[in-house]
Design a protein around this motif. Sequence first.
Motif, PDB file in Angstrom:
ATOM      1  N   LEU A 202       0.820  -1.210   0.000  1.00 49.63           N
ATOM      2  CA  LEU A 202       0.000   0.000   0.000  1.00 49.63           C
ATOM      3  C   LEU A 202       0.854   1.260   0.000  1.00 49.63           C
ATOM      4  CD1 LEU A 202      -2.738  -0.967   2.614  1.00 49.63           C
ATOM      5  CD2 LEU A 202      -3.091  -0.676   0.158  1.00 49.63           C
ATOM      6  N   LEU A 203       0.373   2.272  -0.683  1.00 46.64           N
ATOM      7  CA  LEU A 203       0.999   3.587  -0.618  1.00 46.64           C
ATOM      8  C   LEU A 203       0.569   4.286   0.666  1.00 46.64           C
ATOM      9  CD1 LEU A 203       0.404   4.729  -4.305  1.00 46.64           C
ATOM     10  CD2 LEU A 203       2.533   3.853  -3.308  1.00 46.64           C
ATOM     11  N   PRO A 204       1.358   5.211   1.193  1.00 48.99           N
ATOM     12  CA  PRO A 204       0.950   5.951   2.393  1.00 48.99           C
ATOM     13  C   PRO A 204      -0.354   6.705   2.155  1.00 48.99           C
ATOM     14  CG  PRO A 204       3.271   6.326   1.892  1.00 48.99           C
ATOM     15  CD  PRO A 204       2.701   5.603   0.711  1.00 48.99           C
ATOM     16  N   VAL A 205      -1.182   6.789   3.182  1.00 50.05           N
ATOM     17  CA  VAL A 205      -2.439   7.534   3.090  1.00 50.05           C
ATOM     18  C   VAL A 205      -2.143   9.015   3.249  1.00 50.05           C
ATOM     19  CG1 VAL A 205      -4.695   7.932   4.140  1.00 50.05           C
ATOM     20  CG2 VAL A 205      -3.784   5.609   3.984  1.00 50.05           C
ATOM     21  N   PRO A 206      -2.521   9.847   2.256  1.00 43.57           N
ATOM     22  CA  PRO A 206      -2.280  11.291   2.394  1.00 43.57           C
ATOM     23  C   PRO A 206      -3.065  11.870   3.576  1.00 43.57           C
ATOM     24  CG  PRO A 206      -2.866  10.702   0.131  1.00 43.57           C
ATOM     25  CD  PRO A 206      -3.164   9.505   0.978  1.00 43.57           C
ATOM     26  N   ILE A 207      -2.471  12.828   4.253  1.00 45.91           N
ATOM     27  CA  ILE A 207      -3.141  13.509   5.356  1.00 45.91           C
ATOM     28  C   ILE A 207      -3.697  14.846   4.849  1.00 45.91           C
ATOM     29  CG2 ILE A 207      -2.895  14.497   7.658  1.00 45.91           C
ATOM     30  CD1 ILE A 207      -0.600  12.576   8.154  1.00 45.91           C
ATOM     31  N   PRO A 208      -5.015  14.986   4.804  1.00 43.03           N
ATOM     32  CA  PRO A 208      -5.598  16.243   4.300  1.00 43.03           C
ATOM     33  C   PRO A 208      -5.239  17.421   5.206  1.00 43.03           C
ATOM     34  CG  PRO A 208      -7.235  14.478   4.448  1.00 43.03           C
ATOM     35  CD  PRO A 208      -6.022  14.013   5.187  1.00 43.03           C
ATOM     36  N   PRO A 209      -5.205  18.658   4.650  1.00 48.71           N
ATOM     37  CA  PRO A 209      -4.948  19.849   5.479  1.00 48.71           C
ATOM     38  C   PRO A 209      -5.996  19.996   6.582  1.00 48.71           C
ATOM     39  CG  PRO A 209      -4.847  20.359   3.129  1.00 48.71           C
ATOM     40  CD  PRO A 209      -5.388  18.976   3.237  1.00 48.71           C
ATOM     41  N   ASN A 210      -5.552  20.479   7.731  1.00 51.98           N
ATOM     42  CA  ASN A 210      -6.442  20.734   8.865  1.00 51.98           C
ATOM     43  C   ASN A 210      -7.168  19.479   9.335  1.00 51.98           C
ATOM     44  OD1 ASN A 210      -5.814  23.536   8.646  1.00 51.98           O
ATOM     45  ND2 ASN A 210      -7.354  23.705   7.000  1.00 51.98           N
ATOM     46  N   ASN A 211      -6.518  18.341   9.143  1.00 47.42           N
ATOM     47  CA  ASN A 211      -7.116  17.085   9.591  1.00 47.42           C
ATOM     48  C   ASN A 211      -6.228  16.496  10.673  1.00 47.42           C
ATOM     49  OD1 ASN A 211      -7.935  14.227   9.720  1.00 47.42           O
ATOM     50  ND2 ASN A 211      -9.188  14.735   7.943  1.00 47.42           N
ATOM     51  N   GLY A 212      -6.825  15.845  11.641  1.00 47.69           N
ATOM     52  CA  GLY A 212      -6.067  15.325  12.764  1.00 47.69           C
ATOM     53  C   GLY A 212      -5.192  14.132  12.450  1.00 47.69           C
ATOM     54  N   GLY A 213      -5.384  13.490  11.313  1.00 51.35           N
ATOM     55  CA  GLY A 213      -4.591  12.313  11.007  1.00 51.35           C
ATOM     56  C   GLY A 213      -5.115  11.626   9.769  1.00 51.35           C
ATOM     57  N   PRO A 214      -4.428  10.564   9.349  1.00 50.05           N
ATOM     58  CA  PRO A 214      -4.854   9.859   8.142  1.00 50.05           C
ATOM     59  C   PRO A 214      -6.189   9.149   8.359  1.00 50.05           C
ATOM     60  CG  PRO A 214      -3.099   8.660   9.255  1.00 50.05           C
ATOM     61  CD  PRO A 214      -3.243   9.959   9.976  1.00 50.05           C
ATOM     62  N   ARG A 215      -6.948   9.010   7.288  1.00 55.29           N
ATOM     63  CA  ARG A 215      -8.218   8.288   7.339  1.00 55.29           C
ATOM     64  C   ARG A 215      -7.951   6.793   7.469  1.00 55.29           C
ATOM     65  NH1 ARG A 215      -8.176   5.745   2.674  1.00 55.29           N
ATOM     66  NH2 ARG A 215      -7.107   6.694   0.889  1.00 55.29           N
ATOM     67  N   ARG A 216      -8.978   6.060   7.824  1.00 55.76           N
ATOM     68  CA  ARG A 216      -8.869   4.597   7.853  1.00 55.76           C
ATOM     69  C   ARG A 216      -8.791   4.072   6.426  1.00 55.76           C
ATOM     70  NH1 ARG A 216     -13.750   2.120  10.929  1.00 55.76           N
ATOM     71  NH2 ARG A 216     -12.543   0.207  10.690  1.00 55.76           N
ATOM     72  N   ARG A 217      -8.000   3.050   6.222  1.00 55.61           N
ATOM     73  CA  ARG A 217      -7.909   2.425   4.912  1.00 55.61           C
ATOM     74  C   ARG A 217      -9.210   1.658   4.610  1.00 55.61           C
ATOM     75  NH1 ARG A 217      -3.043   2.970   2.679  1.00 55.61           N
ATOM     76  NH2 ARG A 217      -1.159   3.092   3.970  1.00 55.61           N
ATOM     77  N   THR A 218      -9.563   1.611   3.335  1.00 54.34           N
ATOM     78  CA  THR A 218     -10.811   0.988   2.915  1.00 54.34           C
ATOM     79  C   THR A 218     -10.520  -0.238   2.061  1.00 54.34           C
ATOM     80  OG1 THR A 218     -10.847   2.601   1.120  1.00 54.34           O
ATOM     81  CG2 THR A 218     -12.245   3.047   3.028  1.00 54.34           C
ATOM     82  N   LEU A 219     -11.264  -1.301   2.298  1.00 58.94           N
ATOM     83  CA  LEU A 219     -11.062  -2.570   1.592  1.00 58.94           C
ATOM     84  C   LEU A 219     -12.399  -3.133   1.158  1.00 58.94           C
ATOM     85  CD1 LEU A 219      -8.672  -5.460   2.404  1.00 58.94           C
ATOM     86  CD2 LEU A 219     -11.117  -5.971   2.315  1.00 58.94           C
TER      87      LEU A 219
END
Length: 311
Positions: A95-112
């Motif tokens: 998997l590639l790293p999950v981008p962290i959106p601006p002003n967001n507390g952290g990466p989203r959960r990965r979806t499968l």
Amino acid sequence: MTRCAACGAPGLVPHLKVAGDAGPDGLIPTTDRFGTALADIVRCTVCGHRQTDPMPADAVLESAYADAASEDYVAEEAGQRETARRALARIEAQLLPVPIPPNNGGPRRRTLLDLGCWVGFLLAEAVDRGWDAAGVEPSAFASAYARNRLGLTVHTGDLFTTELPLHHYDAIVMGDVIEHLPRPGEALDRMAELLRPGGIAWMALPDAGSVVARGLRARWWSVIPTHVQFFTRRSLRTLLERHGWMVLEIGSAPKAFSVRYYLERIGGYSPGLARALVRGARTVRIADRMWAPDFHDRMAVIARAPGDVEE
């Protein structure tokens, strides 16, 4: 004119005369009826792919899979979960790293998304590892088990008719599914629509180019009524690249089952020998031991979907 499902070439040649019917149990995911398919098998002289000719009608397959029910895999839950954990580890490594959106507390959960998830053991393991996971399963029996017994999000349906969010999933899983599909290329195109940019697919399936498959020919365990495609590593890579996918990894994919389960499968060749071996395994108290022999005739492939990678 019949064309190769992998490379599109015409002029397929006879390979194995194995035409028969599904038998009294219908198209269930486990069987001992080695050596029978719904039609004879032909081979592509360009890429080596094998497939049944003619292909069964979509309506026939849809009805059969909707009615499919079997307790065999339920009884082998421990092995199924161990196999799932191994697959998920391989997926997570690619998997590639999950981008962290601006002003967001952290990466989203990965979806499968698990296509053809059966009773949902891989989904359950994915949820335990922190995935936001859902499945699609045509069998009413299996999808109900996944929802009611395991509390999973599973849609009863198929890849093409189930309403699913586009460009939503980081990974799509198809374990022992693509060999059942009359038009696997269309399935890959649909999967690409469902994946996020940079998303990957993991597929496990029988390897028709393996030494075991070539040696056993019609008596290979994968020549059964549920299978209409017989991929080699070369023909699967050809199909993926033809539809714009980038192959990241191809390797063997042994399954973990109890010793008893594997010995019982010998019944497809010799029922008497299978019974004797199971009795012997019980006597020495290894019948329920977990076993994952690698005969190198089942492969797993990880491929990245076509399109730009998410920044």
